[in-house]
Design a protein around this motif. Structure first.
Motif, PDB file in Angstrom:
ATOM      1  N   MET A  42      25.982  14.575  31.706  1.00 29.36           N
ATOM      2  CA  MET A  42      25.851  14.849  33.157  1.00 29.36           C
ATOM      3  C   MET A  42      24.398  15.747  33.364  1.00 29.36           C
ATOM      4  SD  MET A  42      29.275  16.596  33.997  1.00 29.36           S
ATOM      5  CE  MET A  42      29.709  17.654  32.538  1.00 29.36           C
ATOM      6  N   ILE A  43      23.887  15.496  34.230  1.00 32.41           N
ATOM      7  CA  ILE A  43      22.559  15.958  34.494  1.00 32.41           C
ATOM      8  C   ILE A  43      22.636  17.470  34.591  1.00 32.41           C
ATOM      9  CG2 ILE A  43      22.808  15.794  37.008  1.00 32.41           C
ATOM     10  CD1 ILE A  43      19.814  15.550  37.523  1.00 32.41           C
ATOM     11  N   PRO A  44      21.624  18.360  33.978  1.00 28.77           N
ATOM     12  CA  PRO A  44      21.730  19.609  34.039  1.00 28.77           C
ATOM     13  C   PRO A  44      21.576  20.226  35.333  1.00 28.77           C
ATOM     14  CG  PRO A  44      20.415  18.891  32.054  1.00 28.77           C
ATOM     15  CD  PRO A  44      20.698  17.850  33.143  1.00 28.77           C
ATOM     16  N   PHE A  45      22.409  21.202  35.675  1.00 29.88           N
ATOM     17  CA  PHE A  45      22.224  22.123  36.930  1.00 29.88           C
ATOM     18  C   PHE A  45      21.674  23.343  36.748  1.00 29.88           C
ATOM     19  CE2 PHE A  45      24.947  20.351  40.333  1.00 29.88           C
ATOM     20  CZ  PHE A  45      24.630  18.892  40.219  1.00 29.88           C
ATOM     21  N   SER A  46      20.511  23.717  37.136  1.00 32.60           N
ATOM     22  CA  SER A  46      19.958  25.153  36.666  1.00 32.60           C
ATOM     23  C   SER A  46      19.885  26.072  38.194  1.00 32.60           C
ATOM     24  CB  SER A  46      18.491  25.017  36.147  1.00 32.60           C
ATOM     25  OG  SER A  46      18.880  24.487  34.809  1.00 32.60           O
ATOM     26  N   VAL A  47      19.431  27.180  38.023  1.00 34.56           N
ATOM     27  CA  VAL A  47      19.428  28.218  39.069  1.00 34.56           C
ATOM     28  C   VAL A  47      18.109  28.733  39.344  1.00 34.56           C
ATOM     29  CG1 VAL A  47      20.444  30.387  40.013  1.00 34.56           C
ATOM     30  CG2 VAL A  47      21.809  28.845  38.701  1.00 34.56           C
ATOM     31  N   LEU A  48      17.659  28.771  40.511  1.00 37.50           N
ATOM     32  CA  LEU A  48      16.426  29.624  40.963  1.00 37.50           C
ATOM     33  C   LEU A  48      16.763  30.652  41.838  1.00 37.50           C
ATOM     34  CD1 LEU A  48      13.518  29.957  40.976  1.00 37.50           C
ATOM     35  CD2 LEU A  48      13.529  28.587  43.148  1.00 37.50           C
ATOM     36  N   ASP A  49      16.599  31.959  41.119  1.00 40.07           N
ATOM     37  CA  ASP A  49      16.871  33.090  41.914  1.00 40.07           C
ATOM     38  C   ASP A  49      15.815  33.791  42.466  1.00 40.07           C
ATOM     39  OD1 ASP A  49      18.450  35.280  43.062  1.00 40.07           O
ATOM     40  OD2 ASP A  49      18.202  36.338  40.904  1.00 40.07           O
ATOM     41  N   LEU A  50      15.594  34.297  43.683  1.00 42.37           N
ATOM     42  CA  LEU A  50      14.569  35.196  44.024  1.00 42.37           C
ATOM     43  C   LEU A  50      14.978  36.473  43.947  1.00 42.37           C
ATOM     44  CD1 LEU A  50      13.203  33.004  46.898  1.00 42.37           C
ATOM     45  CD2 LEU A  50      12.596  33.054  44.762  1.00 42.37           C
TER      46      LEU A  50
ATOM     47  N   ALA B 151      13.911  21.102  42.780  1.00 48.63           N
ATOM     48  CA  ALA B 151      14.491  22.129  43.405  1.00 48.63           C
ATOM     49  C   ALA B 151      15.212  21.658  45.111  1.00 48.63           C
ATOM     50  CB  ALA B 151      13.392  23.316  43.459  1.00 48.63           C
ATOM     51  N   ALA B 152      16.130  22.322  45.110  1.00 50.84           N
ATOM     52  CA  ALA B 152      16.883  22.197  46.501  1.00 50.84           C
ATOM     53  C   ALA B 152      17.704  23.375  46.920  1.00 50.84           C
ATOM     54  CB  ALA B 152      17.713  20.973  46.476  1.00 50.84           C
ATOM     55  N   ASN B 153      17.618  23.627  48.205  1.00 45.23           N
ATOM     56  CA  ASN B 153      18.496  24.740  48.607  1.00 45.23           C
ATOM     57  C   ASN B 153      19.852  23.969  48.713  1.00 45.23           C
ATOM     58  OD1 ASN B 153      16.375  26.777  49.519  1.00 45.23           O
ATOM     59  ND2 ASN B 153      15.862  25.099  50.462  1.00 45.23           N
ATOM     60  N   VAL B 154      20.891  24.646  48.108  1.00 50.13           N
ATOM     61  CA  VAL B 154      22.246  23.919  48.110  1.00 50.13           C
ATOM     62  C   VAL B 154      23.165  25.272  48.644  1.00 50.13           C
ATOM     63  CG1 VAL B 154      23.959  22.677  46.962  1.00 50.13           C
ATOM     64  CG2 VAL B 154      21.518  22.326  46.407  1.00 50.13           C
ATOM     65  N   ILE B 155      23.928  25.004  49.714  1.00 53.27           N
ATOM     66  CA  ILE B 155      24.728  26.106  50.199  1.00 53.27           C
ATOM     67  C   ILE B 155      26.076  25.250  50.407  1.00 53.27           C
ATOM     68  CG2 ILE B 155      25.256  27.952  52.046  1.00 53.27           C
ATOM     69  CD1 ILE B 155      22.302  28.253  52.095  1.00 53.27           C
ATOM     70  N   VAL B 156      27.053  25.699  49.533  1.00 56.32           N
ATOM     71  CA  VAL B 156      28.515  25.095  49.781  1.00 56.32           C
ATOM     72  C   VAL B 156      29.478  26.187  50.160  1.00 56.32           C
ATOM     73  CG1 VAL B 156      29.918  23.519  48.746  1.00 56.32           C
ATOM     74  CG2 VAL B 156      27.824  23.601  47.907  1.00 56.32           C
ATOM     75  N   ALA B 157      30.374  25.866  51.118  1.00 53.89           N
ATOM     76  CA  ALA B 157      31.485  26.645  51.527  1.00 53.89           C
ATOM     77  C   ALA B 157      32.623  25.804  51.694  1.00 53.89           C
ATOM     78  CB  ALA B 157      31.032  27.611  52.675  1.00 53.89           C
ATOM     79  N   PRO B 158      33.917  26.333  52.010  1.00 54.72           N
ATOM     80  CA  PRO B 158      34.942  25.463  52.165  1.00 54.72           C
ATOM     81  C   PRO B 158      34.861  24.546  53.452  1.00 54.72           C
ATOM     82  CG  PRO B 158      35.574  27.867  51.835  1.00 54.72           C
ATOM     83  CD  PRO B 158      34.069  27.900  51.726  1.00 54.72           C
ATOM     84  N   THR B 159      34.138  25.036  54.504  1.00 55.76           N
ATOM     85  CA  THR B 159      33.894  24.034  55.636  1.00 55.76           C
ATOM     86  C   THR B 159      32.248  23.837  55.971  1.00 55.76           C
ATOM     87  OG1 THR B 159      33.884  25.840  57.329  1.00 55.76           O
ATOM     88  CG2 THR B 159      36.113  25.071  56.447  1.00 55.76           C
TER      89      THR B 159
ATOM     90  N   LEU C  30      17.466  21.965  40.131  1.00 53.86           N
ATOM     91  CA  LEU C  30      17.244  23.457  40.143  1.00 53.86           C
ATOM     92  C   LEU C  30      17.798  23.961  41.608  1.00 53.86           C
ATOM     93  CD1 LEU C  30      15.974  25.800  38.660  1.00 53.86           C
ATOM     94  CD2 LEU C  30      13.866  25.418  39.978  1.00 53.86           C
ATOM     95  N   VAL C  31      18.911  24.629  41.416  1.00 51.72           N
ATOM     96  CA  VAL C  31      19.494  24.986  42.823  1.00 51.72           C
ATOM     97  C   VAL C  31      19.159  26.234  43.116  1.00 51.72           C
ATOM     98  CG1 VAL C  31      21.683  25.441  43.715  1.00 51.72           C
ATOM     99  CG2 VAL C  31      21.526  23.424  42.039  1.00 51.72           C
ATOM    100  N   THR C  32      18.802  26.596  44.472  1.00 49.02           N
ATOM    101  CA  THR C  32      18.647  27.860  44.892  1.00 49.02           C
ATOM    102  C   THR C  32      19.464  28.191  46.270  1.00 49.02           C
ATOM    103  OG1 THR C  32      16.931  29.590  45.622  1.00 49.02           O
ATOM    104  CG2 THR C  32      16.603  27.320  46.239  1.00 49.02           C
ATOM    105  N   ALA C  33      19.985  29.307  46.325  1.00 46.16           N
ATOM    106  CA  ALA C  33      20.565  29.745  47.373  1.00 46.16           C
ATOM    107  C   ALA C  33      20.558  31.026  48.133  1.00 46.16           C
ATOM    108  CB  ALA C  33      22.102  29.271  47.303  1.00 46.16           C
TER     109      ALA C  33
END
Length: 333
Positions: free
Chosen positions: A1-9, A219-227, A304-307
């Motif tokens: 699986m491709i690694p997922f990482s976090v970018l935090d500001l 890198a991408a902005n990725v925001i996920v919620a139930p809807t 690289l996921v940031t939110a």
């Protein structure tokens, strides 16, 4: 699986303070580690009230001390603001404290406005034009010291801290390829040259001691919620932040609004949508489809996921839902 990482500001939400922002960053890092994220990176910004990671190496130490095995690093340090030897000492210290866990990503932008850049550097003789020479110098400080060497990085020499180049242009892409370094593209806020930069990097790549073939993180902005509706609402905090920055009024991360169209003009929203074009927002299936297309298009080695989400609990939940997408993306690949 491709690694997922976090970018935090280290965002500072309205209603909170900087101490809370640091507690939130550590909480997110611990959560990301439990969920199987590969890296947790922090970025250097200055004179931005809503971003608390200006002293990037210090915050990295805070996060690394509170986690066990996730890699922690800079995404990135803005090298024109610093003497290469000082960065080598800072990250050599971190590597000695947390062996095998520290990354150093380098950028050539100031991470701020020109007035603040002058305050940081005292003068602007250090600038992006010297970036290639500064990177090579920094790489040299991490090499083992040789007999008779008058100046060395202590700590730093011989620790082989992994160095990445970060960028949003063809310049950094070409330099990363020529130096044989891994490359991370800032597509989360400057997506226009993404595909050209990746092609340039791969075309110019020369194997090095540290890397035998090209390695790309996008890198991408990725925001996920139930809807979809809830995720779209959470996304308005980042959209407002970008509008405020363009207006010259940066501030704390605002709470979401019901309609971003009521907050900004059509022209402002057009500019923000262009800057945030590599954003994937919605319920899990919506985002899965978007990320699958993004990773197929870029052929990236890592995501690289940031939110920027105002509510910390919603932010933790979003990263949890994103982590759940990795297996389905791997199956699709």
């Amino acid at each position: 699986m491709i690694p997922f990482s976090v970018l935090d500001l280290a965002p500072v939400p309205q209603g909170a303070d900087i101490s809370q922002a640091f507690r939130n960053s550590l909480s997110l890092a611990q959560h990301a580690e439990t969920l199987g994220y590969h890296r947790f990176w922090l970025a250097e910004h200055h004179n931005m009230p809503g971003i608390a990671s200006a002293a990037t190496a210090v915050v990295i130490g805070h996060v690394a001390a509170g986690t066990q095995h996730i890699r922690v690093g800079a995404g990135g340090v803005m090298l024109p603001n610093h003497a290469p030897l000082m960065i080598a000492e800072q990250f050599g210290t971190l590597a000695a404290l947390f062996p095998g866990r520290i990354d150093l990503g380098l950028g050539r932008a100031p991470g701020t406005d020109q007035r603040t850049a002058r305050a940081l550097r005292r003068n602007l003789d250090a600038h992006g034009d010297s970036f290639p020479q500064d990177v090579v110098e920094l790489l040299g400080w991490f090499q083992p010291a040789v007999p008779g060497q008058a100046v060395r990085a202590v700590p730093g020499a011989g620790l082989a801290v992994p160095v990445w180049l970060l960028g949003s242009s063809l310049f950094s892409a070409q330099l990363a390829g020529m130096l044989g370094l891994p490359f991370a593209f800032a597509s989360h806020f400057a997506p226009d040259l993404l595909m050209q930069a990746l092609a340039t990097y791969r075309e110019h790549f020369k194997p090095s001691e540290s890397l035998q073939k090209p390695y790309v993180m996008v890198a991408a902005n990725v925001i996920v919620a139930p809807t979809d509706e809830e995720a779209t609402r959470l996304f308005t905090s980042l959209q407002q932040q970008f509008v405020n920055l363009r207006r010259g009024t940066p501030g704390l991360l605002p709470p979401p609004v019901e309609r971003i169209e009521d907050y900004a003009s059509t022209a402002e929203l057009g500019n923000v949508r262009r800057a945030l074009a590599r954003s994937y927002v919605g319920q899990p299936e919506t985002v899965r489809a978007g990320l699958e297309a993004f990773l197929r298009e870029t052929e990236a080695d890592e995501l690289l996921v940031t939110a920027q989400i105002h509510d910390h609990a919603a932010r933790l939940r979003s990263f949890e839902l994103v982590a759940g997408l990795r297996e389905s993306l791997a199956a699709a690949a």
